[in-house]
Write a protein that holds these residues in place. Structure first.
Motif, PDB file in Angstrom:
ATOM      1  N   SER A  31      12.103  -3.923  -5.654  1.00  0.00           N
ATOM      2  CA  SER A  31      11.384  -2.831  -5.008  1.00  0.00           C
ATOM      3  C   SER A  31      12.260  -2.179  -3.957  1.00  0.00           C
ATOM      4  CB  SER A  31      10.096  -3.355  -4.365  1.00  0.00           C
ATOM      5  OG  SER A  31       9.430  -2.320  -3.663  1.00  0.00           O
ATOM      6  N   LEU A  32      12.483  -0.876  -4.101  1.00  0.00           N
ATOM      7  CA  LEU A  32      13.265  -0.098  -3.153  1.00  0.00           C
ATOM      8  C   LEU A  32      12.336   0.833  -2.386  1.00  0.00           C
ATOM      9  CD1 LEU A  32      15.321  -1.075  -5.337  1.00  0.00           C
ATOM     10  CD2 LEU A  32      16.620   1.015  -4.894  1.00  0.00           C
ATOM     11  N   ALA A  33      12.587   0.990  -1.098  1.00  0.00           N
ATOM     12  CA  ALA A  33      11.713   1.812  -0.264  1.00  0.00           C
ATOM     13  C   ALA A  33      11.781   3.289  -0.630  1.00  0.00           C
ATOM     14  CB  ALA A  33      12.068   1.617   1.207  1.00  0.00           C
ATOM     15  N   GLY A  34      12.897   3.737  -1.200  1.00  0.00           N
ATOM     16  CA  GLY A  34      13.040   5.136  -1.575  1.00  0.00           C
ATOM     17  C   GLY A  34      13.555   6.020  -0.465  1.00  0.00           C
ATOM     18  N   ARG A  35      14.183   5.429   0.553  1.00  0.00           N
ATOM     19  CA  ARG A  35      14.671   6.215   1.680  1.00  0.00           C
ATOM     20  C   ARG A  35      16.065   6.779   1.450  1.00  0.00           C
ATOM     21  NH1 ARG A  35      12.603   1.846   6.175  1.00  0.00           N
ATOM     22  NH2 ARG A  35      10.395   2.426   6.149  1.00  0.00           N
ATOM     23  N   VAL A  46      12.703  -1.936 -11.838  1.00  0.00           N
ATOM     24  CA  VAL A  46      12.816  -1.380 -10.487  1.00  0.00           C
ATOM     25  C   VAL A  46      11.600  -0.515 -10.199  1.00  0.00           C
ATOM     26  CG1 VAL A  46      14.178   0.074  -8.930  1.00  0.00           C
ATOM     27  CG2 VAL A  46      15.343  -1.359 -10.635  1.00  0.00           C
ATOM     28  N   ARG A  47      11.036  -0.687  -9.015  1.00  0.00           N
ATOM     29  CA  ARG A  47       9.996   0.229  -8.533  1.00  0.00           C
ATOM     30  C   ARG A  47      10.491   0.836  -7.233  1.00  0.00           C
ATOM     31  NH1 ARG A  47       6.817  -0.664  -4.505  1.00  0.00           N
ATOM     32  NH2 ARG A  47       5.063   0.452  -5.413  1.00  0.00           N
ATOM     33  N   ILE A  48      10.192   2.119  -7.041  1.00  0.00           N
ATOM     34  CA  ILE A  48      10.657   2.843  -5.857  1.00  0.00           C
ATOM     35  C   ILE A  48       9.460   3.403  -5.098  1.00  0.00           C
ATOM     36  CG2 ILE A  48      12.020   4.794  -5.006  1.00  0.00           C
ATOM     37  CD1 ILE A  48      13.898   4.404  -7.338  1.00  0.00           C
ATOM     38  N   GLY A  49       9.430   3.139  -3.797  1.00  0.00           N
ATOM     39  CA  GLY A  49       8.338   3.622  -2.968  1.00  0.00           C
ATOM     40  C   GLY A  49       7.605   2.479  -2.299  1.00  0.00           C
ATOM     41  N   GLY A  50       6.859   2.817  -1.255  1.00  0.00           N
ATOM     42  CA  GLY A  50       6.128   1.803  -0.509  1.00  0.00           C
ATOM     43  C   GLY A  50       4.916   1.272  -1.253  1.00  0.00           C
ATOM     44  N   PHE A  51       4.326   0.232  -0.693  1.00  0.00           N
ATOM     45  CA  PHE A  51       3.145  -0.397  -1.290  1.00  0.00           C
ATOM     46  C   PHE A  51       1.854   0.051  -0.607  1.00  0.00           C
ATOM     47  CE2 PHE A  51       6.559  -3.318  -2.352  1.00  0.00           C
ATOM     48  CZ  PHE A  51       6.279  -3.666  -3.664  1.00  0.00           C
ATOM     49  N   GLY A  52       1.970   0.703   0.543  1.00  0.00           N
ATOM     50  CA  GLY A  52       0.770   1.064   1.286  1.00  0.00           C
ATOM     51  C   GLY A  52       0.386   0.007   2.292  1.00  0.00           C
ATOM     52  N   VAL A  54       0.277  -3.775   4.311  1.00  0.00           N
ATOM     53  CA  VAL A  54      -0.026  -5.163   3.953  1.00  0.00           C
ATOM     54  C   VAL A  54      -1.066  -5.230   2.843  1.00  0.00           C
ATOM     55  CG1 VAL A  54      -0.953  -7.344   4.805  1.00  0.00           C
ATOM     56  CG2 VAL A  54       0.576  -5.993   6.257  1.00  0.00           C
ATOM     57  N   ASP A  55      -2.123  -4.443   2.957  1.00  0.00           N
ATOM     58  CA  ASP A  55      -3.188  -4.474   1.950  1.00  0.00           C
ATOM     59  C   ASP A  55      -2.654  -4.107   0.572  1.00  0.00           C
ATOM     60  OD1 ASP A  55      -4.960  -5.163   3.923  1.00  0.00           O
ATOM     61  OD2 ASP A  55      -5.758  -3.131   4.195  1.00  0.00           O
ATOM     62  N   GLY A  56      -1.857  -3.047   0.505  1.00  0.00           N
ATOM     63  CA  GLY A  56      -1.323  -2.598  -0.770  1.00  0.00           C
ATOM     64  C   GLY A  56      -0.383  -3.612  -1.393  1.00  0.00           C
ATOM     65  N   LEU A  57       0.462  -4.231  -0.567  1.00  0.00           N
ATOM     66  CA  LEU A  57       1.390  -5.227  -1.090  1.00  0.00           C
ATOM     67  C   LEU A  57       0.647  -6.467  -1.578  1.00  0.00           C
ATOM     68  CD1 LEU A  57       4.161  -6.374  -1.671  1.00  0.00           C
ATOM     69  CD2 LEU A  57       4.381  -6.970   0.762  1.00  0.00           C
ATOM     70  N   ALA A  58      -0.324  -6.915  -0.821  1.00  0.00           N
ATOM     71  CA  ALA A  58      -1.103  -8.088  -1.233  1.00  0.00           C
ATOM     72  C   ALA A  58      -1.801  -7.834  -2.574  1.00  0.00           C
ATOM     73  CB  ALA A  58      -2.129  -8.440  -0.154  1.00  0.00           C
ATOM     74  N   ARG A  79       9.705  -3.956   9.973  1.00  0.00           N
ATOM     75  CA  ARG A  79       8.323  -3.669   9.569  1.00  0.00           C
ATOM     76  C   ARG A  79       8.041  -4.186   8.158  1.00  0.00           C
ATOM     77  NH1 ARG A  79       5.461   2.332   9.718  1.00  0.00           N
ATOM     78  NH2 ARG A  79       3.384   1.678   9.012  1.00  0.00           N
ATOM     79  N   ILE A  80       8.999  -3.990   7.254  1.00  0.00           N
ATOM     80  CA  ILE A  80       8.816  -4.471   5.882  1.00  0.00           C
ATOM     81  C   ILE A  80       8.715  -5.995   5.872  1.00  0.00           C
ATOM     82  CG2 ILE A  80       9.858  -4.588   3.590  1.00  0.00           C
ATOM     83  CD1 ILE A  80      11.189  -1.908   4.173  1.00  0.00           C
TER      84      ILE A  80
END
Length: 252
Positions: A31-35, A46-52, A54-58, A79-80
């Motif tokens: 997982s890449l942040a996409g920055r 590969v996935r690019i972008g945030g999860f949203g 803590v809730d989104g990642l969980a 933060r990540i």
């Protein structure tokens, strides 16, 4: 099939993904942040972008039935790392932080260690007028009110305020010591500002500063969350991930 999520677009993360992708018993997703506009992609999914947050990642970990997470993000992606610690604890998924070792000063180094970028900006005026700012594109605005001249090196252009007197150099490591010495001489650099990211990829600037007797303002890392396992050894990380849960090496 053991499903592993690797967080980060660092060289460490790419090395780990390559090792895991070669194991038929492991399914790895990076997982890449996409920055970064044109990232060097790891092998495998590969996935690019945030999860949203803590809730989104969980939720993503549960939906994708992830067995383990490795946080191999940049050592200053605090933060990540914090989100990963909270999310994995919430859904009871093991987390390992893979962090390269910090740089340490050696004979001849003139380091001024500071806790954050604001302190770095405050330390610069007493050390020199012409500043080599090598902190990436994030946080450059901490120096926006600086009265000196700044050579700002980053992979992509900063999207925050730049110092009024500055030059932007877009470049990606690794860099050689000779090239760094030449760059600092050409721009008549008085002081180098960097983050203690560790590793060999961008360490040449430290050797160059040592050769030229230039002071370095070194920004310290944010500590890894308490209770989270961590290692700087890729082999240890691979063994931790590929062994059955009850047989994983203990990491503290």
């Amino acid at each position: 099939m053991r499903r592993v999520l690797v967080l980060g677009g660092t060289w460490d993360a790419r090395d780990l993904a390559a090792r895991l992708d070669a194991d038929p018993a492991v399914s790895v997703t990076s997982s890449l942040a996409g920055r970064v506009r044109d990232p060097v992609l790891p092998v495998g999914d590969v996935r690019i972008g945030g999860f949203g947050g803590v809730d989104g990642l969980a939720e993503w970990l549960q939906v994708n039935d992830i067995d383990a997470v490795v946080d191999a993000t940049h050592p200053f992606a605090a933060r990540i790392t914090a989100n990963a610690a909270d999310a994995t604890a919430r859904v009871d998924v093991p987390l390992l932080v893979l962090r390269r070792r910090e740089w340490e000063p050696g004979p001849g180094d003139r380091w001024h260690t500071v806790p954050d970028l604001a302190a770095a900006a405050g330390a610069v005026p007493a050390l020199g007028e012409r500043v080599f700012l090598t902190i990436g594109r994030q946080g450059v605005d901490a120096f926006a009110d600086g009265s000196g001249w700044f050579l700002v090196r980053a992979i992509d252009p900063p999207d925050v305020s730049m110092p009024a007197r500055s030059e932007l150099l877009l470049d990606r490591g690794p860099f050689s010591v000779d090239d760094e010495v030449s760059l600092m001489r050409r721009h008549r650099i008085d002081v180098v500002v960097t983050k203690n990211s560790g590793g060999a990829l961008t360490s040449a600037k430290l050797e160059a500063a040592r050769r030229l007797d230039i002071p370095v303002v070194m920004v310290s890392r944010t500590p890894i969350p308490v209770g989270v396992a961590s290692t700087s050894d890729l082999e240890v990380a691979v063994r931790w991930l590929t062994q059955p849960h009850g047989q994983r090496p203990r990491i503290v």
